[in-house]
Design an enzyme around this catalytic site. Structure first.
Site, PDB file in Angstrom:
ATOM      1  N   CYS A   1       0.865  -1.176   0.000  1.00 12.87           N
ATOM      2  CA  CYS A   1       0.000   0.000   0.000  1.00 12.87           C
ATOM      3  C   CYS A   1       0.900   1.223   0.000  1.00 12.87           C
ATOM      4  O   CYS A   1       2.111   1.120   0.213  1.00 12.87           O
ATOM      5  CB  CYS A   1      -0.934  -0.011   1.214  1.00 12.87           C
ATOM      6  SG  CYS A   1      -2.298   1.196   1.085  1.00 12.87           S
TER       7      CYS A   1
ATOM      8  N   CYS B   1      -0.032   4.192   1.826  1.00 17.74           N
ATOM      9  CA  CYS B   1      -0.395   5.151   2.876  1.00 17.74           C
ATOM     10  C   CYS B   1       0.726   5.405   3.872  1.00 17.74           C
ATOM     11  O   CYS B   1       0.837   6.516   4.413  1.00 17.74           O
ATOM     12  CB  CYS B   1      -1.661   4.701   3.588  1.00 17.74           C
ATOM     13  SG  CYS B   1      -1.544   3.103   4.415  1.00 17.74           S
TER      14      CYS B   1
ATOM     15  N   LYS C   1     -12.450  -4.922   2.287  1.00 15.78           N
ATOM     16  CA  LYS C   1     -11.932  -4.043   3.343  1.00 15.78           C
ATOM     17  C   LYS C   1     -12.875  -2.857   3.503  1.00 15.78           C
ATOM     18  O   LYS C   1     -13.042  -2.051   2.585  1.00 15.78           O
ATOM     19  CB  LYS C   1     -10.517  -3.573   2.983  1.00 15.78           C
ATOM     20  CG  LYS C   1      -9.884  -2.647   4.003  1.00 15.78           C
ATOM     21  CD  LYS C   1      -8.486  -2.253   3.550  1.00 15.78           C
ATOM     22  CE  LYS C   1      -7.816  -1.296   4.525  1.00 15.78           C
ATOM     23  NZ  LYS C   1      -6.464  -0.920   4.082  1.00 15.78           N
TER      24      LYS C   1
ATOM     25  N   ARG D   1      -3.152   3.266  12.816  1.00 15.97           N
ATOM     26  CA  ARG D   1      -2.583   4.475  12.223  1.00 15.97           C
ATOM     27  C   ARG D   1      -1.527   5.083  13.133  1.00 15.97           C
ATOM     28  O   ARG D   1      -0.634   5.791  12.673  1.00 15.97           O
ATOM     29  CB  ARG D   1      -3.698   5.453  11.872  1.00 15.97           C
ATOM     30  CG  ARG D   1      -4.517   4.904  10.704  1.00 15.97           C
ATOM     31  CD  ARG D   1      -5.800   5.633  10.430  1.00 15.97           C
ATOM     32  NE  ARG D   1      -6.532   4.959   9.353  1.00 15.97           N
ATOM     33  CZ  ARG D   1      -7.775   5.222   9.008  1.00 15.97           C
ATOM     34  NH1 ARG D   1      -8.443   6.168   9.651  1.00 15.97           N
ATOM     35  NH2 ARG D   1      -8.360   4.555   8.025  1.00 15.97           N
TER      36      ARG D   1
ATOM     37  N   ARG E   1     -10.815   7.726   3.779  1.00 18.74           N
ATOM     38  CA  ARG E   1     -10.633   6.738   2.705  1.00 18.74           C
ATOM     39  C   ARG E   1     -11.946   6.107   2.262  1.00 18.74           C
ATOM     40  O   ARG E   1     -11.950   5.036   1.676  1.00 18.74           O
ATOM     41  CB  ARG E   1      -9.641   5.669   3.182  1.00 18.74           C
ATOM     42  CG  ARG E   1      -8.263   6.263   3.461  1.00 18.74           C
ATOM     43  CD  ARG E   1      -7.308   5.274   4.076  1.00 18.74           C
ATOM     44  NE  ARG E   1      -6.024   5.921   4.313  1.00 18.74           N
ATOM     45  CZ  ARG E   1      -5.227   5.675   5.346  1.00 18.74           C
ATOM     46  NH1 ARG E   1      -5.577   4.767   6.244  1.00 18.74           N
ATOM     47  NH2 ARG E   1      -4.094   6.322   5.498  1.00 18.74           N
TER      48      ARG E   1
ATOM     49  N   LYS F   1     -11.897  -7.636   6.272  1.00 18.46           N
ATOM     50  CA  LYS F   1     -11.302  -6.755   7.263  1.00 18.46           C
ATOM     51  C   LYS F   1     -12.252  -5.581   7.520  1.00 18.46           C
ATOM     52  O   LYS F   1     -12.717  -4.967   6.555  1.00 18.46           O
ATOM     53  CB  LYS F   1      -9.947  -6.237   6.735  1.00 18.46           C
ATOM     54  CG  LYS F   1      -9.246  -5.269   7.665  1.00 18.46           C
ATOM     55  CD  LYS F   1      -7.980  -4.717   7.023  1.00 18.46           C
ATOM     56  CE  LYS F   1      -7.284  -3.741   7.983  1.00 18.46           C
ATOM     57  NZ  LYS F   1      -6.094  -3.127   7.391  1.00 18.46           N
TER      58      LYS F   1
ATOM     59  N   TYR G   1      -3.020  -9.443  16.353  1.00 20.04           N
ATOM     60  CA  TYR G   1      -1.997  -8.972  17.280  1.00 20.04           C
ATOM     61  C   TYR G   1      -1.996  -9.789  18.569  1.00 20.04           C
ATOM     62  O   TYR G   1      -1.065  -9.685  19.366  1.00 20.04           O
ATOM     63  CB  TYR G   1      -2.238  -7.490  17.602  1.00 20.04           C
ATOM     64  CG  TYR G   1      -2.274  -6.627  16.365  1.00 20.04           C
ATOM     65  CD1 TYR G   1      -1.107  -6.172  15.768  1.00 20.04           C
ATOM     66  CD2 TYR G   1      -3.495  -6.286  15.769  1.00 20.04           C
ATOM     67  CE1 TYR G   1      -1.147  -5.396  14.624  1.00 20.04           C
ATOM     68  CE2 TYR G   1      -3.537  -5.511  14.623  1.00 20.04           C
ATOM     69  CZ  TYR G   1      -2.367  -5.075  14.047  1.00 20.04           C
ATOM     70  OH  TYR G   1      -2.398  -4.318  12.901  1.00 20.04           O
TER      71      TYR G   1
END
Length: 310
Positions: free
Chosen positions: A101, A103, A177, A187, A199, A230, A295
């Site tokens: 990506c 970003c 997504k 972020r 977005r 997602k 995570y």
């Protein structure tokens, strides 16, 4: 004896954030237990993952500088490219997936090239994404994971990989997504918040269930090897639809906001963290996920090992 769904450490993909510098192991303030690592601090983390039986990692990069064209994203000496080479050399059994990506690399924080009016130019962005994916493959990535949500991105990346001699490198597409409020802590971790706007013009409307299946179907037709839903927890219905209707390997991303909510509640003593985490991950698996990006992977791996060993 009659349990229908089993959760295993083999189901987990662990996200890793790699950054420039030396002796950096910086905890993400909004994600307790998640860190940004400089390359010289990465080895101990990878050794721990392997010792726990976690076989796959998903790499995100924090570059040394950002610009309008996100040039560090496709630089052969970019942070992700160097991390891939290091991991493949020192931990060859780990399966290395790279996020593709723009970003994290653009000065404006959007996922592609901007037009003069400030909109993302979908078609122009495809060239950048293809170059980024190819540079990851050249560094040794086993699989690339485009998360940008540009139309036609899988086809452009598949063509670039095949023409570059990397037909064996897979594509795990962030096909489904949603424009979600659950991405906030990420972020912070990836320093990827947009400088203006949001977005929603290229991520999906949370109200659209059928579109989620169609988007996955399009990416499969373009050459994706795996598709993704997602976030995970608020979209288990979509995850189930994609898996049951398309009969295709489907990944779920248990995203940062989902992780951080559990951590915050556990730190306040409001929930039993172990029980809740394993229940949530089991629900994602039960809904149809073949793999779960989470995570929680390291903690869950330890807890599952405790169960296995009594």
């Amino acid at each position: 004896m009659i349990r229908e769904t089993e959760l295993s450490v083999r189901d987990f993909i662990y996200p890793l954030f790699v950054c420039e510098g030396e002796q950096v192991k910086r905890e993400v303030k909004s994600m307790p237990g998640v860190f940004q690592y400089s390359l010289d601090m990465l080895d101990s983390e990878l050794c721990e993952l392997e010792s726990l039986g976690i076989a796959a990692v998903l790499l995100f990069g924090l570059p040394s500088h950002k610009d309008e064209c996100g040039s560090q994203a496709y630089d052969e000496n970019g942070i992700v490219q160097r991390a891939v080479r290091q991991i493949r050399a020192d931990h060859p059994k780990l399966f290395v997936i790279t996020d593709v990506c723009m970003c994290e690399y653009t000065s404006h924080g959007h996922c592609g090239k901007l037009t003069p009016s400030g909109d993302v130019d979908n078609d122009a962005t495809l060239q950048w994404l293809a170059a980024e994916a190819l540079s990851h493959a050249q560094a040794g990535a086993n699989m690339v994971a485009p998360s940008d949500m540009m139309d036609g991105h899988v086809a452009a990346i598949r063509q670039a990989l095949d023409q570059g001699g990397f037909s064996n490198v897979g594509i795990m597409s962030y096909s489904t997504k949603y424009a979600s409020g659950f991405y906030g802590p990420f972020r912070d971790a990836a320093d990827s918040a947009p400088a203006h706007g949001d977005r929603r013009s290229y991520q999906m409307d949370p109200a659209n269930r059928e579109e989620g299946v169609r988007m996955a179907e399009i990416d499969i037709a373009q050459g994706a090897d795996m598709v993704m839903v997602k976030p995970a927890l608020a979209y288990l219905d979509v995850l189930r639809d994609v898996r049951e209707r398309l009969h295709f390997p489907t990944v779920a991303y248990n995203v940062s906001g989902e992780y951080s909510m559990v951590k915050a509640a556990a730190q306040n003593g409001w929930i039993d963290e172990k029980r809740v985490v394993l229940e949530l991950l089991l629900s994602i698996k039960r809904a149809g996920a073949c793999m779960i990006i989470t995570y929680h992977a390291k903690e869950a791996a330890r807890w599952l090992s405790e169960v296995d060993h009594g």
